[in-house]
Design a protein around this motif. Structure first.
Motif, PDB file in Angstrom:
ATOM      1  N   UNK A  12       0.895  -1.143   0.097  1.00  0.00           N
ATOM      2  CA  UNK A  12      -0.087   0.085   0.103  1.00  0.00           C
ATOM      3  C   UNK A  12       0.838   1.230  -0.009  1.00  0.00           C
ATOM      4  N   UNK A  13       0.273   2.287  -0.739  1.00  0.00           N
ATOM      5  CA  UNK A  13       0.918   3.606  -0.686  1.00  0.00           C
ATOM      6  C   UNK A  13       0.522   4.341   0.426  1.00  0.00           C
ATOM      7  N   UNK A  14       1.041   5.570   0.688  1.00  0.00           N
ATOM      8  CA  UNK A  14       0.690   6.358   1.644  1.00  0.00           C
ATOM      9  C   UNK A  14      -0.803   6.833   1.875  1.00  0.00           C
ATOM     10  N   UNK A  15      -1.487   6.916   0.622  1.00  0.00           N
ATOM     11  CA  UNK A  15      -2.832   7.291   0.717  1.00  0.00           C
ATOM     12  C   UNK A  15      -3.704   6.093   0.418  1.00  0.00           C
ATOM     13  N   UNK A  16      -2.974   4.881   0.636  1.00  0.00           N
ATOM     14  CA  UNK A  16      -3.901   3.674   0.339  1.00  0.00           C
ATOM     15  C   UNK A  16      -4.116   3.062  -0.819  1.00  0.00           C
ATOM     16  N   UNK A  17      -3.508   3.594  -1.858  1.00  0.00           N
ATOM     17  CA  UNK A  17      -3.460   3.015  -3.279  1.00  0.00           C
ATOM     18  C   UNK A  17      -2.518   1.754  -3.484  1.00  0.00           C
ATOM     19  N   UNK A  18      -2.534   1.122  -4.344  1.00  0.00           N
ATOM     20  CA  UNK A  18      -1.593   0.279  -4.708  1.00  0.00           C
ATOM     21  C   UNK A  18      -0.713   0.700  -5.752  1.00  0.00           C
ATOM     22  N   UNK A 174       1.580  11.204  -5.855  1.00  0.00           N
ATOM     23  CA  UNK A 174       0.928  12.465  -5.300  1.00  0.00           C
ATOM     24  C   UNK A 174       2.007  13.487  -4.997  1.00  0.00           C
ATOM     25  N   UNK A 176       3.294  14.030  -1.726  1.00  0.00           N
ATOM     26  CA  UNK A 176       4.040  13.440  -0.579  1.00  0.00           C
ATOM     27  C   UNK A 176       4.990  12.414  -1.435  1.00  0.00           C
TER      28      UNK A 176
ATOM     29  N   UNK B  24      -4.910  12.944   0.582  1.00  0.00           N
ATOM     30  CA  UNK B  24      -6.041  11.879  -0.044  1.00  0.00           C
ATOM     31  C   UNK B  24      -5.914  10.677   0.853  1.00  0.00           C
ATOM     32  N   UNK B  28     -10.982   0.682   0.372  1.00  0.00           N
ATOM     33  CA  UNK B  28     -11.247  -0.371  -0.825  1.00  0.00           C
ATOM     34  C   UNK B  28     -12.264  -0.987  -0.178  1.00  0.00           C
ATOM     35  N   UNK B 121      -7.316   1.019   5.307  1.00  0.00           N
ATOM     36  CA  UNK B 121      -7.598   1.280   4.109  1.00  0.00           C
ATOM     37  C   UNK B 121      -8.960   0.273   3.791  1.00  0.00           C
TER      38      UNK B 121
END
Lengths: 245, 1048
Positions: A12-18, A174, A176, B24, B28, B121
């Protein structure tokens, strides 16, 4: 405090994305009536506005006119309130000029300029909030605006940034992630042909990894294309309903 | 995949201003839950490690518990732990990198039953922080919410215990949801793990040290040390060259005063400093501990000090040239580990007085400062060696504070002392667990291990076509290499080296693989060994024993029949059946044409005369050819300028099997060199192969060329004896070392060689992606590429190389690469780990040897016992004494020429020494002691003296051997005419002793493997004959210890 972990062991990245996921993109075309074409885009928290005038006659010195194609004139500015700390000058600094030149290169590659010799196309882009990937947002907004103006293009120009952390390529950085100082690559792609309109990177990256990062950016740019295409179709549909009545 | 966007608002102040940052946050619908009870594992994508299914409950620690009690959560007994992301982030932000990395490693480690749940998340687990809510409250609330979700997610089938230190949370959430219990950590341990005593003790000690720290911060009296600078300032300072970064190493002999900072990387080039930086005194060291990565500020030149060259604790009266001196301004990385300490004896405790519950304990390692512990068990723990950890070192405190972890054993007790050595070297060797053993193949009499038909198809079968044999020390169990030589149809020769196929049994990332990776090597202590792989592999199914089918990885070279040029090479997996398991002596006898030895080889036992003759001819031919080829290859290597340090590789390979023929450098068996040469050849070719296939992620071994400055001592010493040592190239060095041979005194050459090897850098493993190609060179062997391939049973590096080779082979065949290869970065990390472990293995071996030496001499009365007086050779001169090497026992130690009362040594005409007032004068190659009466005595380098050996007992540290010069004449040989004879005696004596001890050591070793425990009790308590064999063995190791320290 330990340094920020850009990519966790779980992926996971800092903002929750993969790693390969984009930020949320929202866009609208035709936001201003007085311009020939205009668009607004939000990529995550990065917000950009683009307006297009033209093709029209050359303004100012006639000497600038090109005999065989149209002149593409790009101007970039970012609002004083767009960054965390207030900026002093909205445009005219080195960074803005450079960005303008990059946009110009990108669109000279995409717009069919030879159809309008001796004329000029103006593209003005303003960033309202900068949260990483400003170049990409500007290109995407300008594409929509050019389309809105009805200027013929080879293809959409879709841009996306990509970075490289711990052996993994991250798409759509992003603020960050950009601020952490790793390599960052900006790519503008003509998605259906796969041709590259602009590729830019000013950090050191090992040759072996370039392929991987480039692939991540291209993949992300194609995803952006799918989204923009949907926006355009929706806009056309709405417009035709209005006109059809 | 569906995504929803939410925003987190963060208010943050920077330089006084308030800055509002919007970040942000993406949620999920599903994140991996890693539970075997998950109703939809496909949706959750549980591809990582799963929690085990045999637990009674899941335990979810609150952020505070993770921060404070991570050490207890590390106990393998505690199972089914779910770390919430919120808690992990709390650790990351508030507890620093070291603690966070510990947590990360815990999560990665397949042996621990714990997982991470990314609750922040997850759509339904995420809770935004409310206005006015404190961070702590929000964290607890998030974790509780996630726990409830998790409980429902597992369809209410597994009760969940949330453990928290927050009493309000217990009250608030305690009975909110059925099945989710909220209790404090203390009561969790009491209720669920009442029998886990170690955890309770540790918990108690953590609690106590925390309480103390809180009290202290309230008191906060005067500062003992200046504060460390903030990280940004340090980084900027390093960049601008104002500060220097390096690793702190404390001088063992003057731990209070002297420490040095070894420069790292770029900073040494910029600042133009060549030497280390001296840190003088505890104040300047500013709370950094041996091994920390520190940032140093240089002091102005007029405050620079010199280092002391005197021996021992005497005051530094003779400081040398002033050297760069600095003070520590910050610590970049704390490398604290577990420390073994001893509690002070009763009297000392009382004298510490006023703060009775705080006790200063003394670490076993001299380089570590005393540690403050608060415990009530001080009296009970008086006679034990104890493990402690350091918690913090505030600027208000003179000493670091820590807490007690566990007891190792009684002081002076063998098992306790061995455990101490292990902990001090961070070696953890628990017996192999059941899960690990389950992965092992079975080979019993009723269920023998067999070659599977599947493998038979895929591997090249050499059982019928090749004559394979192995040559090892007598009685060796773990045979990892074998040879074959045969003539091909086209007239060429084929040489084959066959290595045990360990990777076939040890799958990548299996439990046993992880364990082997952690151990990295087999540890050989003076009396025992800790295997890297279970004995079922190392001594049975992987070992290439005679007469049984085994899997192997083979390299086969096709050589020209006359010139032995390598024409072609083949790598691959094979099946072999070794026909003969020879030992070195037998092979040498055969080679010398002495066929009587045949009776000693069991394989020839039950054959009739005729077939026996035929088989013998066949074997003889093979051995002779092998030797021929090896000679040729070696000669070629020397032509390229290889360093001939008397077959360094031989010595290393052998010493680990406790065989030390090599001690007499002029008479090694040729078979040793042959075997070693074949191994070097195989390693070299594999190195080339894997580097070509994977130029950025191959594991190789390099030996950097030594710094010329380090050779100056060697050159000086040699000059004293009239030899010239040329150190410009490896070949020149080897040649001049060969020439530097004193016919009267073989020890001189041996000492010079050991000095040469000490001056060299260590050979290291590295990943090819992280190093320029010119640096791959191996100085000692004069090869451009080298790796370790031939001992996968006892070195983890070889296992990695095997996997790389297998991947390279499948790459050549255009097949899919099955092996999971390490990336350059991971491999680099792994190499660092393996290098580090190898160093620990060497240290522990050395320390255990010293331990046994001390235990041996402890029982003797130095005044009466004959054994305590021995002949010694001076090999180094210091300002107040000399360093002496005792060939008889292989002991190296310091002998003072000036004692604590300031008296100097003087020798009467018959050689006997006594202490008299006077002064010492040191020259380059000699030291002269002059008494006030005008008598003087001079000690030269390489002089033989008589020393008395005694043991200096120490309660808190390891005992040390003490040497005292009792005569300046060689022991028992006052007559110069006899001197000649004595050295001859000495030499033959050594040979005899050595060969005998080899036999005995090996016999002893075999016995010991079975009954270590029992034997040991006996060895320590009785002075019977068995002690003798033990000592002999120790001596063998000690003699090798120097050659070991550069470990090529």
């Amino acid at each position: 405090m330990a340094g920020l972990e850009l990519l966790s062991d779980q992926g996971y990245r800092v903002d929750g994305r993969r790693a390969g996921e984009l930020r949320k993109i929202q866009a609208r075309m035709g936001v201003f009536a007085q311009a020939d074409g205009s668009a607004y885009i939000e990529q995550g928290n990065t917000k950009a506005l683009a307006v297009v005038y033209g093709p029209h006659e050359i303004r100012g010195s006639r000497a600038r006119a090109l005999p065989d194609r149209a002149l593409v004139n790009c101007q970039y500015s970012s609002a004083t309130f767009s960054t965390g700390e207030r900026k002093r000058r909205p445009h005219g600094d080195r960074k803005s000029c450079e960005m303008g030149l990059q946009l110009r290169q990108t669109f000279e590659a995409a717009v069919l300029t030879q159809l309008h010799p001796r004329s000029q196309i103006d593209i003005y882009v303003q960033v309202l909030q900068a949260d990483g990937g400003t170049y990409a947002a500007c290109v995407n907004a300008a594409t929509l605006a050019v389309l809105d103006a009805g200027i013929p293009m080879r293809d959409f120009v879709c841009a996306c940034s990509a970075g490289f952390v711990d052996g993994t390529a991250l798409a759509d950085l992003s603020h960050v992630e950009e601020a952490a100082g790793g390599p960052q690559l900006a790519l503008a792609l003509l998605p259906s042909s796969g041709q590259i309109a602009l590729l830019e990177m000013d950090a050191r990256l090992h040759e072996d990894h370039l392929e991987q990062v480039l692939e991540a950016a291209a993949h992300a740019a194609r995803d952006v294309h799918t989204l923009l295409d949907r926006v355009v179709r929706q806009h056309v549909q709405e417009a035709s309903i209005l006109l059809g009545d | 995949m569906l995504q929803k966007r939410e925003k987190v608002l963060l208010l943050r102040t920077f330089q006084g201003r308030t800055l509002r940052i919007v970040r942000e946050h993406y949620l999920r619908p599903s994140v991996p839950c890693n539970s075997p009870l998950c109703p939809q594992p496909a949706v959750c994508r549980n591809d990582g490690k799963l929690l085990s299914s045999d637990v009674t409950h899941y335990m979810i620690p609150d952020w505070k518990v993770v921060q404070d009690y991570l050490e207890i959560l590390e106990f393998p007994e505690l199972k089914g732990i779910i770390f919430m992301q919120t808690a992990c982030q709390a650790v990351q932000h508030q507890r620093g990198r070291r603690q966070y990395n510990k947590l990360r490693n815990l999560l990665k480690d397949a042996r621990h039953d714990c997982v991470l749940f990314a609750n922040e998340f997850q759509q339904s687990c995420y809770l935004p922080r409310e206005r006015g809510e404190s961070m702590e409250k929000w964290q607890s609330r998030s974790i509780y919410n996630a726990a409830t979700w998790y409980y429902h997610h597992c369809q209410d089938r597994m009760p969940i215990v949330m453990v928290t230190e927050d009493d309000e949370a217990i009250q608030q959430y305690g009975s909110e949801t059925e099945g989710v219990f909220v209790i404090s950590f203390k009561s969790y341990l009491d209720n669920f793990w009442p029998d886990l005593k170690a955890a309770h003790e540790l918990c108690e000690s953590i609690l106590q040290s925390r309480r103390e720290r809180e009290n202290e911060s309230q008191e906060s009296h005067g500062k003992e040390y200046p504060e460390h600078l903030p990280l940004e300032v340090l980084e900027a300072g390093i960049k601008s060259g104002r500060y220097i970064q390096g690793t702190l190493s404390v001088n063992k002999h003057r731990a209070q005063i002297e420490a040095f900072v070894r420069l790292q990387g770029a900073s040494s080039k910029d600042s133009g400093l060549v030497s280390d930086i001296l840190i003088h005194g505890m104040k300047a060291r500013n709370r950094s501990i041996h091994g920390d990565v520190v940032v140093v500020e240089l002091l102005p030149k007029n405050e620079w000090k010199g280092r002391t060259t005197a021996l021992g604790e005497n005051d530094g009266e003779f400081p040398s040239e002033p050297m760069p001196t600095g003070r520590v301004v910050g610590i970049l990385q704390k490398n604290w580990r577990d420390y073994v300490v001893t509690f002070p004896s009763k009297e000392e405790v009382q004298s510490q007085g006023k703060n009775a519950r705080k006790i200063l304990v003394i670490p076993w390692d001299y380089r570590i400062p005393k540690i403050r512990i608060s415990t009530q068990q001080a009296e009970a723990l008086q006679d034990f060696r104890v493990v402690v950890r350091i918690d913090s070192w505030e600027s208000t405190s003179m000493y670091p504070s820590g807490h007690f972890v566990r007891v190792l054993g009684r002081i002076g007790d063998l098992e306790g002392e061995i455990a101490t050595i292990l902990v001090e070297n961070s070696i953890s060797v628990v017996p192999f667990s059941e899960a690990q053993m389950c992965e092992m193949p079975v080979n019993t009499t009723e269920n023998p291990w067999k070659v599977s038909s599947e493998e038979e198809r895929e591997r090249k079968d050499l059982r019928k076509t090749h004559l394979v044999f192995s040559i090892d020390p007598r009685g060796c169990e773990d045979v990892d290499d074998a040879f074959s030589v045969r003539a091909l149809d086209n007239g060429n020769l084929e040489l084959g080296v066959h290595i045990a196929d360990v990777t076939h049994f040890v799958a990548s990332h299996s439990y046993i693989d992880i364990e082997a990776r952690t151990r990295a090597t087999t540890y050989y202590l003076a009396d025992r060994r800790y295997d890297m792989l279970p004995s079922i592999l190392s001594a049975d199914v992987c070992s290439l024993l005679g007469g049984v089918d085994r899997y192997a990885v083979s390299i086969m070279w096709e050589l020209d029949k006359t010139s032995y040029e390598i024409k072609e090479v083949w790598y691959g997996r094979t099946i072999i059946r070794s026909a003969y398991k020879l030992f070195y002596e037998a092979a040498q006898e055969l080679l010398d044409g002495n066929v009587d030895i045949v009776d000693d080889i069991p394989e020839f036992g039950d054959l009739d005369e005729k077939s026996r003759q035929a088989k013998l001819e066949e074997l003889l031919w093979a051995i002779r050819k092998l030797t021929d080829i090896a000679r040729h290859v070696r000669a070629k290597r020397y032509q390229c300028g290889a360093l001939e340090l008397e077959g360094v590789e031989v010595r290393i390979q052998l010493d680990e099997k406790k065989n030390i023929h090599d001690l007499i450098p002029k008479q090694p068996l040729e078979v040793h060199e042959t075997v070693a040469e074949c191994m070097i050849l195989a390693n070299h070719w594999v190195a080339k192969k894997i580097w070509e296939s994977f130029p950025h992620q191959a594991l190789l071994r390099r030996h950097p060329p030594p710094h010329q400055e380090f050779f100056s001592e060697l050159r000086e010493c040699a000059k004293a004896k009239g030899f010239f040592i040329d150190t410009r190239s490896n070949k020149a060095l080897a040649d001049s070392l060969d020439n530097a041979n004193d016919p009267n005194d073989p020890i001189v050459n041996w000492l010079l060689r050991s000095m040469a090897t000490q001056a060299m850098s260590n050979a290291l493993y590295f990943s090819t992606g992280s190093c320029a190609e010119e640096e791959f060179h191996h100085y000692g062997l004069a090869l451009d590429k080298y790796t370790h391939f031939t001992s996968p049973i006892r070195r983890y590096s070889d296992i990695i190389v095997h996997r790389l080779l297998m991947a390279a082979i499948s790459k050549d065949k255009k097949m899919e690469i099955k092996e999971d290869l390490f990336s350059n970065k991971d491999l680099e990390e792994l190499c660092r780990h393996i290098n580090n472990r190898n160093r620990a293995a060497q240290h522990s071996q050395k320390q255990s040897t010293e331990l046994f030496q001390c235990m041996y001499f402890k029982d003797k009365d130095p005044e009466t016992e004959e054994r305590c007086i021995s002949d010694g050779v001076i090999y180094s001169i210091r300002t107040n004494g000399v360093l002496v090497f005792i060939p008889r026992f292989g002991i190296k130690g310091a002998a003072y020429l000036k004692n604590k009362d300031g008296l100097v040594i003087s020798c009467s005409p018959d050689g006997h020494s006594e202490w008299k007032p006077g002064s010492l004068q040191r020259f380059q190659n000699k030291i002269t002691s002059t008494t006030t009466g005008g008598e003087s005595v001079t000690f030269h380098l390489f002089d033989h003296v008589t020393v008395r050996i005694s043991v200096q007992a120490s309660r808190c540290h390891s005992d040390t051997i003490r040497l005292e010069i009792i005569s300046n004449k060689p022991y028992m040989m006052p007559d110069t005419e006899l001197f000649q004879q004595s050295s001859l005696l000495l030499k033959s004596d050594l040979v005899k002793e050595v060969t005998r001890s080899v036999e005995e050591a090996q016999l002893a070793q075999e016995v010991k493997v079975n009954v270590i425990e029992k034997d040991y009790q006996k060895y320590c308590q009785t002075k019977g004959r068995s002690l003798y064999t033990l000592l002999e063995e120790i001596r063998d190791l000690a003699l090798l210890d120097v050659s070991n320290s550069y470990g090529i």
